[in-house]
Design an enzyme around this catalytic site. Structure first.
Site, PDB file in Angstrom:
ATOM      1  CB  THR A 119      -1.042  -5.352   1.773  1.00 13.75           C
ATOM      2  OG1 THR A 119      -2.224  -5.901   1.192  1.00 13.75           O
ATOM      3  CG2 THR A 119      -0.816  -5.948   3.148  1.00 13.75           C
ATOM      4  CB  ALA A 143       0.794   1.591   0.013  1.00 11.26           C
ATOM      5  NE  ARG A 144      -5.056  -0.403   1.415  1.00 13.27           N
ATOM      6  CZ  ARG A 144      -6.351  -0.430   1.182  1.00 13.27           C
ATOM      7  NH1 ARG A 144      -7.210  -0.493   2.181  1.00 13.27           N
ATOM      8  NH2 ARG A 144      -6.797  -0.392  -0.053  1.00 13.27           N
ATOM      9  CD  GLU A 185      13.612   2.369  -2.192  1.00 13.17           C
ATOM     10  OE1 GLU A 185      13.638   2.782  -1.014  1.00 13.17           O
ATOM     11  OE2 GLU A 185      12.886   2.850  -3.055  1.00 13.17           O
TER      12      GLU A 185
END
Length: 188
Positions: free
Chosen positions: A113, A115-116, A137
């Site tokens: 979710t 990363a997209r 991070e």
């Protein structure tokens, strides 16, 4: 070495305190609104971000050096969500406290979710007998501000059990991040 299932994760959390607080199921809603899921999945555990953040700033125009890290490179922020400036990053910590068994190594991966949306979550492995809150991070790889949410899923921890116990664990060698309680900056 084999990946561990939801059944094993649940047993280790409930009987041995491996994850506290622990959610035995997968939570996808809070008060009737959709959230980024957290809790036990088929072969992992989706961790949550706590509401304390350190947002990177270049106000002091210093060189980023892991051996001589300047704490003034971050601005502290508390809240239900955090805005990460474009092409920057923020540190946070997990809601969950972990106690990793001596014969287990974990790998932590970011959730798709985030990363997209161009938000990459980076966490190093949790080594055998490491314990503490995990420092997370979040990198905003986009040219726009990006929002991350406290109290919601942000990454998934996969647990691998070794065929034999290690000779020297993270605790044995006095690992510098053992027992960390807040967002922990680099230590050299």
């Amino acid at each position: 070495m084999s990946i561990k299932s939801d059944k094993w994760i649940r047993r280790m959390a409930e009987q041995h305190g491996m994850i506290e607080p622990f959610e035995p199921g997968q939570i996808r809603e809070n008060d009737g609104r959709k959230i980024i899921s957290y809790g036990t999945s088929s072969y992992g555990y989706d961790i949550r971000c706590a509401p304390e953040f350190k947002v990177f700033t270049n106000i002091h125009s210093t060189v980023v050096d892991p051996k001589h890290f300047d704490e003034k490179s971050f601005v502290d922020f508390h809240g239900d969500s955090c805005i990460i400036p474009p092409n920057s990053f923020a540190l946070a910590r997990t809601v969950e406290y972990f106690r990793i068994p001596r014969n287990v190594l974990t790998i932590c991966l970011g959730k798709s979710t985030y990363a997209r949306c161009g938000i990459i979550v980076n966490v190093t492995p949790f080594e055998p007998e490491w314990e503490g809150y995990v420092t997370l991070e979040f990198s905003n790889t986009t040219p726009l501000p990006a929002r991350i949410y406290a109290g919601e899923g942000c990454a998934q921890v996969l647990f691998f059990e070794s065929d034999e116990v290690c000779e020297v664990s993270y605790r044995d060698r006095g690992g510098k991040y053992q027992g960390q309680v807040g967002v922990t900056l680099p230590k050299a």
